[in-house]
Design a protein around this motif. Sequence first.
Motif, PDB file in Angstrom:
ATOM      1  N   ALA A  30       0.851  -1.195   0.000  1.00  0.00           N
ATOM      2  CA  ALA A  30       0.000   0.000   0.000  1.00  0.00           C
ATOM      3  C   ALA A  30       0.886   1.244   0.000  1.00  0.00           C
ATOM      4  O   ALA A  30       1.051   1.915   1.026  1.00  0.00           O
ATOM      5  CB  ALA A  30      -0.936  -0.005   1.199  1.00  0.00           C
ATOM      6  N   ILE A  31       1.452   1.541  -1.169  1.00  0.00           N
ATOM      7  CA  ILE A  31       2.422   2.638  -1.242  1.00  0.00           C
ATOM      8  C   ILE A  31       1.771   4.003  -1.068  1.00  0.00           C
ATOM      9  O   ILE A  31       2.457   5.010  -0.904  1.00  0.00           O
ATOM     10  CB  ILE A  31       3.192   2.598  -2.572  1.00  0.00           C
ATOM     11  CG1 ILE A  31       2.228   2.812  -3.746  1.00  0.00           C
ATOM     12  CG2 ILE A  31       3.945   1.294  -2.724  1.00  0.00           C
ATOM     13  CD1 ILE A  31       2.937   2.995  -5.059  1.00  0.00           C
ATOM     14  N   TRP A  32       0.436   4.055  -1.117  1.00  0.00           N
ATOM     15  CA  TRP A  32      -0.259   5.327  -0.949  1.00  0.00           C
ATOM     16  C   TRP A  32      -0.398   5.723   0.527  1.00  0.00           C
ATOM     17  O   TRP A  32      -0.914   6.793   0.829  1.00  0.00           O
ATOM     18  CB  TRP A  32      -1.640   5.256  -1.585  1.00  0.00           C
ATOM     19  CG  TRP A  32      -2.484   4.102  -1.112  1.00  0.00           C
ATOM     20  CD1 TRP A  32      -3.325   4.079  -0.043  1.00  0.00           C
ATOM     21  CD2 TRP A  32      -2.534   2.800  -1.688  1.00  0.00           C
ATOM     22  NE1 TRP A  32      -3.906   2.858   0.089  1.00  0.00           N
ATOM     23  CE2 TRP A  32      -3.441   2.035  -0.913  1.00  0.00           C
ATOM     24  CE3 TRP A  32      -1.908   2.199  -2.771  1.00  0.00           C
ATOM     25  CZ2 TRP A  32      -3.732   0.704  -1.200  1.00  0.00           C
ATOM     26  CZ3 TRP A  32      -2.201   0.879  -3.062  1.00  0.00           C
ATOM     27  CH2 TRP A  32      -3.111   0.136  -2.286  1.00  0.00           C
ATOM     28  N   ARG A  33       0.074   4.863   1.421  1.00  0.00           N
ATOM     29  CA  ARG A  33       0.032   5.200   2.847  1.00  0.00           C
ATOM     30  C   ARG A  33       1.440   5.283   3.421  1.00  0.00           C
ATOM     31  O   ARG A  33       2.343   4.557   2.993  1.00  0.00           O
ATOM     32  CB  ARG A  33      -0.771   4.145   3.630  1.00  0.00           C
ATOM     33  CG  ARG A  33      -2.251   4.162   3.328  1.00  0.00           C
ATOM     34  CD  ARG A  33      -3.045   3.422   4.380  1.00  0.00           C
ATOM     35  NE  ARG A  33      -2.871   3.988   5.713  1.00  0.00           N
ATOM     36  CZ  ARG A  33      -3.581   3.611   6.775  1.00  0.00           C
ATOM     37  NH1 ARG A  33      -4.514   2.673   6.637  1.00  0.00           N
ATOM     38  NH2 ARG A  33      -3.381   4.152   7.957  1.00  0.00           N
ATOM     39  N   LYS A  34       1.617   6.147   4.385  1.00  0.00           N
ATOM     40  CA  LYS A  34       2.909   6.313   5.034  1.00  0.00           C
ATOM     41  C   LYS A  34       3.253   5.069   5.830  1.00  0.00           C
ATOM     42  O   LYS A  34       2.411   4.500   6.520  1.00  0.00           O
ATOM     43  CB  LYS A  34       2.864   7.526   5.970  1.00  0.00           C
ATOM     44  CG  LYS A  34       4.173   7.819   6.660  1.00  0.00           C
ATOM     45  CD  LYS A  34       4.044   9.048   7.561  1.00  0.00           C
ATOM     46  CE  LYS A  34       5.364   9.338   8.275  1.00  0.00           C
ATOM     47  NZ  LYS A  34       5.247  10.532   9.155  1.00  0.00           N
ATOM     48  N   ARG A  35       4.496   4.621   5.721  1.00  0.00           N
ATOM     49  CA  ARG A  35       4.927   3.441   6.471  1.00  0.00           C
ATOM     50  C   ARG A  35       4.900   3.726   7.955  1.00  0.00           C
ATOM     51  O   ARG A  35       5.330   4.796   8.410  1.00  0.00           O
ATOM     52  CB  ARG A  35       6.338   3.010   6.046  1.00  0.00           C
ATOM     53  CG  ARG A  35       6.365   2.281   4.713  1.00  0.00           C
ATOM     54  CD  ARG A  35       7.766   1.784   4.406  1.00  0.00           C
ATOM     55  NE  ARG A  35       7.779   0.956   3.203  1.00  0.00           N
ATOM     56  CZ  ARG A  35       7.580  -0.359   3.193  1.00  0.00           C
ATOM     57  NH1 ARG A  35       7.353  -0.989   4.333  1.00  0.00           N
ATOM     58  NH2 ARG A  35       7.606  -1.035   2.059  1.00  0.00           N
ATOM     59  N   THR A  36       4.416   2.754   8.738  1.00  0.00           N
ATOM     60  CA  THR A  36       4.330   2.914  10.198  1.00  0.00           C
ATOM     61  C   THR A  36       4.901   1.658  10.838  1.00  0.00           C
ATOM     62  O   THR A  36       4.172   0.797  11.299  1.00  0.00           O
ATOM     63  CB  THR A  36       2.866   3.104  10.650  1.00  0.00           C
ATOM     64  OG1 THR A  36       2.084   2.009  10.124  1.00  0.00           O
ATOM     65  CG2 THR A  36       2.310   4.405  10.115  1.00  0.00           C
ATOM     66  N   ARG A  37       6.203   1.521  10.802  1.00  0.00           N
ATOM     67  CA  ARG A  37       6.844   0.322  11.330  1.00  0.00           C
ATOM     68  C   ARG A  37       6.551   0.155  12.823  1.00  0.00           C
ATOM     69  O   ARG A  37       6.748   1.075  13.621  1.00  0.00           O
ATOM     70  CB  ARG A  37       8.353   0.379  11.108  1.00  0.00           C
ATOM     71  CG  ARG A  37       9.096  -0.885  11.520  1.00  0.00           C
ATOM     72  CD  ARG A  37      10.572  -0.796  11.188  1.00  0.00           C
ATOM     73  NE  ARG A  37      10.798  -0.709   9.762  1.00  0.00           N
ATOM     74  CZ  ARG A  37      10.848  -1.760   8.956  1.00  0.00           C
ATOM     75  NH1 ARG A  37      10.683  -2.972   9.451  1.00  0.00           N
ATOM     76  NH2 ARG A  37      11.065  -1.604   7.667  1.00  0.00           N
ATOM     77  N   GLY A  38       6.046  -1.019  13.175  1.00  0.00           N
ATOM     78  CA  GLY A  38       5.756  -1.311  14.576  1.00  0.00           C
ATOM     79  C   GLY A  38       4.446  -0.753  15.061  1.00  0.00           C
ATOM     80  O   GLY A  38       4.067  -0.943  16.211  1.00  0.00           O
ATOM     81  N   LYS A  39       3.720  -0.038  14.179  1.00  0.00           N
ATOM     82  CA  LYS A  39       2.427   0.503  14.557  1.00  0.00           C
ATOM     83  C   LYS A  39       1.341  -0.036  13.642  1.00  0.00           C
ATOM     84  O   LYS A  39       1.580  -0.351  12.488  1.00  0.00           O
ATOM     85  CB  LYS A  39       2.451   2.042  14.487  1.00  0.00           C
ATOM     86  CG  LYS A  39       3.421   2.695  15.464  1.00  0.00           C
ATOM     87  CD  LYS A  39       3.350   4.203  15.351  1.00  0.00           C
ATOM     88  CE  LYS A  39       4.309   4.872  16.330  1.00  0.00           C
ATOM     89  NZ  LYS A  39       4.254   6.360  16.223  1.00  0.00           N
ATOM     90  N   HIS A  40       0.144  -0.118  14.187  1.00  0.00           N
ATOM     91  CA  HIS A  40      -0.982  -0.631  13.404  1.00  0.00           C
ATOM     92  C   HIS A  40      -2.086   0.422  13.348  1.00  0.00           C
ATOM     93  O   HIS A  40      -2.303   1.134  14.322  1.00  0.00           O
ATOM     94  CB  HIS A  40      -1.541  -1.912  14.034  1.00  0.00           C
ATOM     95  CG  HIS A  40      -0.524  -2.984  14.230  1.00  0.00           C
ATOM     96  ND1 HIS A  40       0.117  -3.169  15.436  1.00  0.00           N
ATOM     97  CD2 HIS A  40      -0.001  -3.901  13.371  1.00  0.00           C
ATOM     98  CE1 HIS A  40       0.964  -4.193  15.320  1.00  0.00           C
ATOM     99  NE2 HIS A  40       0.911  -4.631  14.087  1.00  0.00           N
ATOM    100  N   SER A  41      -2.757   0.472  12.188  1.00  0.00           N
ATOM    101  CA  SER A  41      -3.855   1.428  12.058  1.00  0.00           C
ATOM    102  C   SER A  41      -4.886   0.897  11.077  1.00  0.00           C
ATOM    103  O   SER A  41      -4.673  -0.113  10.430  1.00  0.00           O
ATOM    104  CB  SER A  41      -3.336   2.786  11.592  1.00  0.00           C
ATOM    105  OG  SER A  41      -2.704   2.679  10.338  1.00  0.00           O
TER     106      SER A  41
END
Length: 227
Positions: free
Chosen positions: A216-227
């Motif tokens: 999902a390249i249209w979303r900012k990467r959030t390593r270690g976080k879930h949303s």
Amino acid sequence: SGGNTQVIAYSDGRYRIFGETIDIAVGNCLDRFARVVGLSNDPSPGYNIELEARKHTAENQLKFVELPYVVKGMDVSFSGLLTFIEDMTKKKTFVGDGPRENDDQLTTADLCYSLQETIFAMLIEITERTMAHCGQNSVLIVGGVGCNKRLQGMMADMVVDRGGTLCAMDHRYCIDNGAMIAQAGIFGLQYGSNDMVVEMKDTECTQRFRTDAVEAIWRKRTRGKHS
């Protein structure tokens, strides 16, 4: 819905699957049972099951039948439950549209109500477990079955109890998987995904394509976080 039953959350560039069906999807379960009891396909089998289940009111209470409740960790199973309730329609105690003449008899509405309550409770259990694991307080329901008002109501009760927010859609956004796939392709094109820019002659259909296989390249990467 009809093809997938998954509880997902976004993390580190992909939508990760935290729970899912290990056999048939919830929409498939509802559709198949609707055919067994002779409900119409117009406008959809699942919606007609919902209408039957809505006959349960304070003044006219339907009979709840205990059905197999199969939650395995974060996953659910519907095939055994479907076989069990299909077998009930073959017994002499099943009277179709009724009316019931004694407490042993079961109507179509009784079974539709019992099926809905059971499978939706299973979905809510694994959703709540996923919320706790991911530290999230909001839920978005999508897919054809996501239009079901009873599912939305049960999910809302759970989410509100956790101090969260439920986002529920109507049929305009829940039933056209082709539009959903096209939108993902548009995002991929807009954000420069090499994987999503393919010549028509090189395209192919993968019926079992996994949700977590798409970046999902249209979303900012959030390593270690879930949303």
